[in-house]
Design a protein around this motif. Structure first.
Motif, PDB file in Angstrom:
ATOM      1  N   GLN A 134       0.876  -1.236   0.132  1.00 25.08           N
ATOM      2  CA  GLN A 134       0.284  -0.031   0.209  1.00 25.08           C
ATOM      3  C   GLN A 134       0.882   1.186   0.105  1.00 25.08           C
ATOM      4  OE1 GLN A 134      -3.188   0.120   2.924  1.00 25.08           O
ATOM      5  NE2 GLN A 134      -3.391  -2.245   2.644  1.00 25.08           N
ATOM      6  N   SER A 135       2.121   0.981   0.262  1.00 21.11           N
ATOM      7  CA  SER A 135       2.966   2.407   0.209  1.00 21.11           C
ATOM      8  C   SER A 135       2.985   3.074  -1.001  1.00 21.11           C
ATOM      9  CB  SER A 135       4.165   2.121   0.857  1.00 21.11           C
ATOM     10  OG  SER A 135       4.216   1.503   2.337  1.00 21.11           O
ATOM     11  N   LYS A 136       3.182   2.316  -1.983  1.00 16.86           N
ATOM     12  CA  LYS A 136       3.444   3.012  -3.600  1.00 16.86           C
ATOM     13  C   LYS A 136       2.197   3.360  -3.825  1.00 16.86           C
ATOM     14  CE  LYS A 136       6.656  -0.609  -5.486  1.00 16.86           C
ATOM     15  NZ  LYS A 136       7.034  -1.408  -6.702  1.00 16.86           N
ATOM     16  N   ALA A 137       1.067   2.951  -3.298  1.00 14.09           N
ATOM     17  CA  ALA A 137      -0.366   3.879  -3.659  1.00 14.09           C
ATOM     18  C   ALA A 137      -0.414   4.986  -3.074  1.00 14.09           C
ATOM     19  CB  ALA A 137      -1.484   2.741  -3.436  1.00 14.09           C
ATOM     20  N   PHE A 138       0.061   5.130  -1.651  1.00 12.12           N
ATOM     21  CA  PHE A 138      -0.230   6.151  -0.861  1.00 12.12           C
ATOM     22  C   PHE A 138       0.712   7.353  -1.390  1.00 12.12           C
ATOM     23  CE2 PHE A 138       0.972   9.280   2.463  1.00 12.12           C
ATOM     24  CZ  PHE A 138      -0.225   9.510   2.982  1.00 12.12           C
ATOM     25  N   LEU A 139       1.933   6.903  -1.914  1.00 11.90           N
ATOM     26  CA  LEU A 139       3.080   7.806  -2.437  1.00 11.90           C
ATOM     27  C   LEU A 139       2.683   8.297  -3.757  1.00 11.90           C
ATOM     28  CD1 LEU A 139       6.611   6.482  -1.051  1.00 11.90           C
ATOM     29  CD2 LEU A 139       4.980   8.523  -0.103  1.00 11.90           C
ATOM     30  N   GLU A 140       1.692   7.553  -4.710  1.00 15.04           N
ATOM     31  CA  GLU A 140       1.329   7.996  -5.825  1.00 15.04           C
ATOM     32  C   GLU A 140       0.417   9.083  -5.619  1.00 15.04           C
ATOM     33  OE1 GLU A 140       0.126   4.336  -7.382  1.00 15.04           O
ATOM     34  OE2 GLU A 140       2.178   4.152  -8.580  1.00 15.04           O
ATOM     35  N   ALA A 141      -0.413   8.888  -4.256  1.00 13.04           N
ATOM     36  CA  ALA A 141      -1.726   9.844  -4.218  1.00 13.04           C
ATOM     37  C   ALA A 141      -1.345  11.188  -3.340  1.00 13.04           C
ATOM     38  CB  ALA A 141      -2.657   9.208  -3.637  1.00 13.04           C
ATOM     39  N   ASN A 142      -0.300  10.890  -2.424  1.00 18.26           N
ATOM     40  CA  ASN A 142       0.260  12.147  -1.838  1.00 18.26           C
ATOM     41  C   ASN A 142       1.799  12.371  -2.302  1.00 18.26           C
ATOM     42  OD1 ASN A 142      -2.183  12.282   0.004  1.00 18.26           O
ATOM     43  ND2 ASN A 142      -1.782   9.846  -0.277  1.00 18.26           N
ATOM     44  N   SER A 143       1.843  13.705  -1.873  1.00 16.37           N
ATOM     45  CA  SER A 143       3.357  14.377  -2.018  1.00 16.37           C
ATOM     46  C   SER A 143       3.870  14.843  -0.546  1.00 16.37           C
ATOM     47  CB  SER A 143       3.690  15.133  -3.256  1.00 16.37           C
ATOM     48  OG  SER A 143       2.854  16.440  -2.948  1.00 16.37           O
ATOM     49  N   PHE A 144       5.278  15.117  -0.535  1.00 11.27           N
ATOM     50  CA  PHE A 144       5.754  15.536   0.700  1.00 11.27           C
ATOM     51  C   PHE A 144       7.020  16.294   0.245  1.00 11.27           C
ATOM     52  CE2 PHE A 144       3.829  11.682   2.468  1.00 11.27           C
ATOM     53  CZ  PHE A 144       3.306  12.266   3.509  1.00 11.27           C
ATOM     54  N   SER A 145       7.364  17.392   1.106  1.00  7.03           N
ATOM     55  CA  SER A 145       8.500  18.216   0.812  1.00  7.03           C
ATOM     56  C   SER A 145       9.697  17.279   0.425  1.00  7.03           C
ATOM     57  CB  SER A 145       8.750  19.049   1.886  1.00  7.03           C
ATOM     58  OG  SER A 145      10.074  19.653   1.776  1.00  7.03           O
ATOM     59  N   GLU A 146      10.628  17.978  -0.535  1.00 11.82           N
ATOM     60  CA  GLU A 146      11.774  17.688  -0.941  1.00 11.82           C
ATOM     61  C   GLU A 146      12.682  17.246   0.263  1.00 11.82           C
ATOM     62  OE1 GLU A 146      13.717  19.491  -4.015  1.00 11.82           O
ATOM     63  OE2 GLU A 146      12.306  19.276  -5.278  1.00 11.82           O
ATOM     64  N   ASN A 147      12.629  17.921   1.352  1.00 11.36           N
ATOM     65  CA  ASN A 147      13.076  17.821   2.646  1.00 11.36           C
ATOM     66  C   ASN A 147      12.802  16.527   3.584  1.00 11.36           C
ATOM     67  OD1 ASN A 147      15.161  20.068   1.643  1.00 11.36           O
ATOM     68  ND2 ASN A 147      13.616  21.473   2.629  1.00 11.36           N
ATOM     69  N   THR A 148      11.511  16.025   3.223  1.00 10.73           N
ATOM     70  CA  THR A 148      11.087  15.108   4.217  1.00 10.73           C
ATOM     71  C   THR A 148      11.630  13.712   3.987  1.00 10.73           C
ATOM     72  OG1 THR A 148       8.927  16.282   4.108  1.00 10.73           O
ATOM     73  CG2 THR A 148       8.997  14.030   4.777  1.00 10.73           C
ATOM     74  N   ARG A 149      12.329  13.241   5.009  1.00  8.40           N
ATOM     75  CA  ARG A 149      12.540  11.821   4.847  1.00  8.40           C
ATOM     76  C   ARG A 149      11.424  10.864   4.930  1.00  8.40           C
ATOM     77  NH1 ARG A 149      16.851  15.756   6.162  1.00  8.40           N
ATOM     78  NH2 ARG A 149      18.764  14.604   6.099  1.00  8.40           N
ATOM     79  N   ILE A 150      11.675   9.611   4.210  1.00  5.94           N
ATOM     80  CA  ILE A 150      10.396   8.866   4.335  1.00  5.94           C
ATOM     81  C   ILE A 150      10.935   7.259   4.679  1.00  5.94           C
ATOM     82  CG2 ILE A 150       8.678   7.459   2.883  1.00  5.94           C
ATOM     83  CD1 ILE A 150       8.596  10.091   1.297  1.00  5.94           C
ATOM     84  N   ILE A 151      10.428   6.824   5.745  1.00 10.10           N
ATOM     85  CA  ILE A 151      10.736   5.328   6.074  1.00 10.10           C
ATOM     86  C   ILE A 151       9.599   4.406   6.106  1.00 10.10           C
ATOM     87  CG2 ILE A 151      11.587   4.092   8.090  1.00 10.10           C
ATOM     88  CD1 ILE A 151      13.113   6.667   9.144  1.00 10.10           C
ATOM     89  N   ASP A 152       9.700   3.473   5.067  1.00 12.64           N
ATOM     90  CA  ASP A 152       8.606   2.697   4.856  1.00 12.64           C
ATOM     91  C   ASP A 152       8.782   1.213   5.603  1.00 12.64           C
ATOM     92  OD1 ASP A 152       6.290   1.272   3.694  1.00 12.64           O
ATOM     93  OD2 ASP A 152       7.456   0.530   2.173  1.00 12.64           O
ATOM     94  N   LEU A 153       7.736   0.949   6.500  1.00 10.06           N
ATOM     95  CA  LEU A 153       7.715  -0.203   7.356  1.00 10.06           C
ATOM     96  C   LEU A 153       7.113  -1.284   6.423  1.00 10.06           C
ATOM     97  CD1 LEU A 153       7.842   2.175   9.450  1.00 10.06           C
ATOM     98  CD2 LEU A 153       7.513   0.615  11.207  1.00 10.06           C
TER      99      LEU A 153
END
Length: 325
Positions: free
Chosen positions: A76-95
């Motif tokens: 589900q992480s890919k689908a969420f990131l396709e529908a939502n964006s974050f700042s270029e400075n935001t780190r993302i940790i996928d569990l």
């Protein structure tokens, strides 16, 4: 202070992550995203956080937080990131498991680094996006990495590992809800568990010649949390040298402890630690590895990765001790 956001806030990994972050000296919880619980108090779902986390779930994610933890179901992480964006400075940790394999590690121009600190610490420090390892994968890899580093994995590895019911997620199923699991035990996904891919990938990272089979039997245990894994492989070598090999590999690792004494699951439960016990049985090396599937196997390791990403002390917020009784 590091501002942290959690996506998928109602599950077990999110609850454990909240418990750790609430007591982290250099982080604060900015939001907890849950479409099913938006508007409700976080402590109404995670009751152990009553008086600790006094915010409500939200259906909106702050795009400018310092770090986002994705605690979504696998896939589900890919689908969420396709529908939502974050700042270029935001780190993302996928569990989840969406980005753990090399073939999946690049997504939307984001390069995800496999977040096993005992293998990839220096790369993690300069990364922006982390694929947190699986729980079984963490316990098994930590048991085998020292052998792979010295090209000693040249025979099949037999693995039997039992996990607690929290490993199946918060929603009960036919094989995870309490009446079925109580006083019961079973195996599942024998020889084909989804974590085998990431385990093999890491072993080949250290030992390019690794082609042996990982014969893995996962079991469902009659307890809530923890993983107890036993592994054996043919290794006719001097046992004292093997002990030294393991202790040298982990001598600077804050969360891995090596012993020749017998170990039990309770040593690791509620901590970010892994305990490894070594025994020699004739020409075979027997390795026991225990972790907490929700801490070192998920949320604790995610915070460990956050600490590395932001240049903090790796143990910050993670100096947790088990209870032996």
């Amino acid at each position: 202070m590091i501002k942290a956001g959690i996506i998928g806030g109602s599950g077990y990994t999110a609850g454990e992550l909240l418990r750790i972050l609430a007591n982290h000296p250099q982080a604060e919880i900015d939001f907890v995203y849950s479409t099913t619980n938006a508007g409700k108090e976080v402590a109404s779902v995670h009751q152990d956080l009553l008086g600790e986390v006094n915010i409500n779930f939200t259906g909106n994610a702050n795009q400018d937080v310092d770090v986002v933890f994705l605690c979504l179901g696998h896939g589900q992480s890919k689908a969420f990131l396709e529908a939502n964006s974050f700042s270029e400075n935001t780190r993302i940790i996928d569990l989840g498991n969406d980005f753990r394999l090399t073939k999946d590690a690049v997504f939307q121009n984001k390069q995800f680094i496999y977040g096993l600190p005992e293998l990839n610490r220096e790369t993690i420090k300069t990364a922006r996006y982390i694929a947190n390892p699986g729980c079984f994968a963490t316990a098994i890899q930590l048991a085998l990495l020292p052998l792979a580093q010295k090209d000693l994995l040249n025979n099949d590895v037999h693995i039997n590992a039992t996990t607690g019911s929290t490993g199946a997620g918060v929603m009960p199923s036919a094989t995870s809800h309490h009446p079925w699991r109580m006083s019961n035990m079973s195996h599942y996904k024998a020889f084909e568990h989804q974590h085998l891919g990431e385990i093999g990938q890491s072993l080949k990272q250290l030992q390019s010649s690794f082609e042996s089979e990982l014969l893995f039997i996962p079991n469902r245990g009659d307890f809530t949390r923890g993983i107890f894994a036993t592994l054996y492989t043919k290794l006719p070598a001097n046992f004292e040298e093997i002990i030294t090999l393991y202790k040298d590999y982990y001598k600077n690792e804050p969360f891995v402890n090596v012993t020749t004494n017998a170990i039990s699951l309770k040593l690791a439960v509620q901590t970010n630690k892994c305990f490894i016990s070594l025994e020699q049985k004739g020409n075979y090396l027997l390795i026991t590895s225990v972790i907490d599937n929700l801490v070192k196997g998920a949320s604790g390791q995610a915070v460990e990765n956050m600490n590395l990403l932001f240049g903090l002390e790796e143990t910050s917020g993670l100096k947790l001790k088990s209870s032996g009784f």
